[in-house]
Design an enzyme around this catalytic site. Structure first.
Site, PDB file in Angstrom:
ATOM      1  CD  GLU A   3     -28.263  21.046 -17.743  1.00  0.00           C
ATOM      2  OE1 GLU A   3     -28.416  19.860 -17.385  1.00  0.00           O
ATOM      3  OE2 GLU A   3     -28.076  21.384 -18.933  1.00  0.00           O
TER       4      GLU A   3
ATOM      5  CG  HIS B 222     -28.821  16.373 -17.520  1.00  0.00           C
ATOM      6  ND1 HIS B 222     -27.947  16.908 -18.438  1.00  0.00           N
ATOM      7  CD2 HIS B 222     -28.312  15.161 -17.193  1.00  0.00           C
ATOM      8  CE1 HIS B 222     -26.957  16.071 -18.665  1.00  0.00           C
ATOM      9  NE2 HIS B 222     -27.158  14.993 -17.921  1.00  0.00           N
TER      10      HIS B 222
ATOM     11  CD  GLU C 134     -32.826  17.390 -19.361  1.00  0.00           C
ATOM     12  OE1 GLU C 134     -32.740  18.473 -18.742  1.00  0.00           O
ATOM     13  OE2 GLU C 134     -31.937  16.942 -20.093  1.00  0.00           O
TER      14      GLU C 134
ATOM     15  CG  HIS D  79     -24.697  19.849 -19.056  1.00  0.00           C
ATOM     16  ND1 HIS D  79     -25.831  19.372 -19.676  1.00  0.00           N
ATOM     17  CD2 HIS D  79     -23.654  19.432 -19.816  1.00  0.00           C
ATOM     18  CE1 HIS D  79     -25.484  18.700 -20.767  1.00  0.00           C
ATOM     19  NE2 HIS D  79     -24.175  18.731 -20.873  1.00  0.00           N
TER      20      HIS D  79
END
Length: 709
Positions: free
Chosen positions: A334, A451, A543, A331
């Site tokens: 990110e 991410h 994350e 992404h």
């Protein structure tokens, strides 16, 4: 009163000078040099002299004219706010540097819409009006409502960024607002635009961040955002970030507190495509013996997908050496993973050159591949807006609007429902195809997909059965995946902090900051699931932070938060068993041999040279290896607790028929003992067939006799 304002002016001069020095350091070299330190001291001396002069200053015509000029400049600044770049960094509402205790409000609609929820880009839960809603919303609709921040120390406030309420059910945002400042939270001074109180333009939708820079930055400890108008069909709701530079205090023992956040001499800044290429080239130039840059394809707009390989023998797969990869930027908005991988390649290069034994051992025993930007098109879009203005989704998708985290072949449902693999039925991004081809070319063993936007580590499966929104959906290797996730989460300095605040609406600390991906939310077509089901590679998702696009000032701190996790996770590639599967006669490696662990329903296959790696937790295992044309072989292998794989080689014997085919195909003669065995086999076959024929004749003769009677 005059003296107070003059001292404030001196503080502003000091702060601006310090901010400029900081900005230049981040652009060129984030470590403060002696020369720059001397420059800063010179500025402080200058400010001290100015302050002494101001103590006896009196208002005069020049001073009055300067005020008029400042008013005109302020009006011009207010008009040019759109598209401007803030000089001071965000104070940290979005990054959670600002604690909940620092935020207050005049009123709030509910607990879930309290002042602690008025943070830029905060995401609500599925339902409105729960404990974790998507903004601060005032409990009263009038122009006296406010959201207040206590900066805890004198701060040069330079601007505010506003968003509406994050919600799929309601439309709420602030259209215009005022700002006030205070040093004691009792006496408030409005932000002025010349001789009038400044009114700032807010939002016209829920998600687009809108920046307002103050015409006259002001030093204070408290700041209030005071909504004046709001969406007519909604109510007063906002999410915010405040920009400001903490004012240094020469009398404080912490005056030299402006540390970079890391002692490592790395390039802590955001790198666009060209800057990323330059940095990778500089690492390759610095460490040509252990690095190689290559590309795996191009994005939709033609940007190359660059990979940095780090190995003691770059460009070649060494027999028995496991292949590891990190992938970031799937992404594009990110961005922390991208910068961490760029920092990581610098760190490994320099550590190797300095003889750091841990780094040297890692490079010698592992072939490392770092892909810092899988979605360079999306990144460039987000980068153009900047860290605080790109919002929650700008740059997330590919140029074609594809979410690459859902773009891989959905092998889960194929496995569960026996559906056909039909790549042509879904639009696959060129970036996704490039990564799939990369996976097929290199026998990766372990990987992580970096991410942002949360603080948690997820492990496969990412997709639930029967399209259930969320459900624990474990793989056959669930225990080892949980171990991998725990390795990263437990050594990440932020995740491991029990006092940390949740990012948005999920409390992952109750799961020790790890969770099965499908138990968070189902993701069909994820890279993690595809990697596990289609290749030998185990992959997790990390994350990295609540803030998808951290400000440049946060990068050194984020590097320290993740450095040990990044290194320790790579070392896990050496757990379990490994070996080479060879032909007994030729000693050549056997490719595509199947390695089966008794009790685990997930098989892997050997690489082109016959080597294999099977990640396993400590324990005793029964391993069966078989390949087409060979007799299977069984061994018992023991795995210890240290990250050193147990060598478990296999030698396979060809079946007789395949061995003979191989001999005849090579033009060789069948050995004499084999000829004897072949004759014996033929005689046995002849006797058996003769016996069967005689038995059939006897039966036929009996039937004929019965018919005659």
């Amino acid at each position: 009163m005059l003296m107070q304002r003059l001292h404030v002016c001196a503080a502003i001069i000091l702060c601006i000078a310090r901010a400029r020095l900081s900005f230049e350091n981040q652009t060129v070299d984030n470590n403060v040099t002696k020369s720059e330190s001397n420059d800063l001291k010179s500025v402080l001396n200058l400010v001290g002299n100015v302050t002494e002069s101001l103590d006896t200053a009196k208002p005069d015509e020049d001073h009055t004219q300067a005020q008029r000029n400042a008013s005109e400049d302020g009006e011009q600044m207010n008009k040019e706010t759109h598209g401007a770049k803030p000089d001071c960094p965000p104070l940290g509402l979005e990054s959670l540097k600002v604690s909940d205790d620092q935020l207050e409000s005049s009123s709030y609609l509910s607990v879930g819409l309290g002042p602690h929820r008025g943070r830029l880009n905060i995401q609500s839960g599925i339902e409105d009006d729960d404990e974790y809603d998507g903004a601060w919303c005032a409990g009263v609709e009038d122009q006296e409502q406010w959201l207040q921040l206590n900066a805890l120390r004198p701060t040069l406030f330079t601007g505010v960024i506003l968003q509406g309420r994050n919600s799929i059910w309601s439309l709420n945002w602030v259209r215009t607002y005022k700002v006030q400042f205070s040093n004691d939270s009792s006496v408030w001074q409005p932000c002025m635009n010349g001789s009038e109180e400044a009114v700032f333009v807010g939002n016209e939708d829920l998600e687009t961040p809108v920046l307002a820079l103050f015409p006259e930055p002001l030093v204070a400890q408290y700041i209030r955002i005071n909504p004046q108008t709001w969406f007519s069909n909604g109510t007063i709701c906002l999410r915010a970030e405040v920009l400001g530079c903490p004012v240094p205090d020469p009398d404080s023992q912490h005056f030299s507190e402006s540390e970079s956040g890391s002692l490592d001499d790395l390039d802590f800044r955001h790198h666009n495509y060209n800057e990323m290429r330059k940095l990778m080239k500089s690492v390759n130039d610095e460490c040509p013996n252990i690095t190689r840059i290559y590309t795996i394809g191009r994005s939709y707009t033609g940007l190359k997908l660059y990979v940095m390989e780090i190995s003691d023998n770059p460009g070649k797969h060494e027999l028995g050496e496991p292949e590891f990869r990190y992938v970031a930027g799937m992404h594009g908005n990110e961005v922390l993973g991208r910068e961490l991988l760029l920092n990581l390649m610098q760190y490994i290069c320099r550590g190797y050159n300095r003889g750091n034994q841990r780094i040297v051992q890692l490079v010698k025993d592992t072939r490392i591949h770092l892909l810092p930007s899988m979605n360079p098109d999306g990144y460039e879009t987000a980068y153009e807006k900047g860290s605080e203005l790109s919002g929650w989704a700008l740059g997330r998708y590919s140029f074609e609007g594809i979410d690459m985290n859902h773009n891989f072949p959905d092998l889960n449902n194929i496995m569960w429902d026996a559906q056909e693999l039909a790549m042509d039925k879904k639009r696959v991004a060129p970036e996704t195809r490039a990564v799939i081809s990369w996976m097929q070319d290199i026998p990766f063993v372990l990987s992580a997909n970096l991410h942002g936007g949360e603080l948690v580590v997820t492990y496969p499966f990412d997709c639930t059965r029967d399209w259930i929104p969320r459900q624990d959906t474990p793989t056959a290797d669930n225990d080892f995946f949980r171990w991998l996730a725990t390795v990263y989460a437990s050594t990440n300095l932020v995740m491991a902090n029990p006092e940390r605040r949740i990012c948005h609406s999920e409390d992952f600390q109750q799961h020790n900051n790890i969770i099965n991906g499908a138990d968070w939310h189902t993701v069909p077509g994820s890279m993690n699931d595809f990697s596990y089901l289609h290749t030998n590679c185990f992959e997790i998702t990390v994350e990295l932070s609540c803030d998808k696009f951290p400000h440049v000032s946060e990068l050194p701190i984020e590097w320290e938060n993740n450095k040990e996790s990044l290194l320790l996770y790579m070392e896990q590639v050496h757990r379990g068993i490994k070996g080479v599967i060879r032909d007994k006669d030729t000693r050549a490696g056997i490719a595509n041999a199947v390695i089966k662990v008794d009790g685990l329903g997930h098989d892997i296959r050997s690489a082109v040279d016959g080597d294999y790696w099977r990640l396993l937790n400590p324990g005793e295992y029964k391993i069966t290896v078989w390949a087409e044309g060979y007799f299977p072989r069984i061994r018992h292998c023991s795995v210890g607790s240290e990250p050193h794989a147990t060598i478990c080689d296999f030698t396979l014997t060809k079946t007789s028929q395949d061995r003979l085919k191989q001999i005849l195909a090579s033009g060789g003669k069948i050995p004499r003992d084999n000829q004897v065995r072949i004759r014996a086999m033929r005689m046995r076959k002849l006797r058996a067939s003769t016996k069967i024929l005689n038995h059939r004749r006897e039966q036929q003769q009996r039937l004929n006799k019965v018919k005659r009677k």
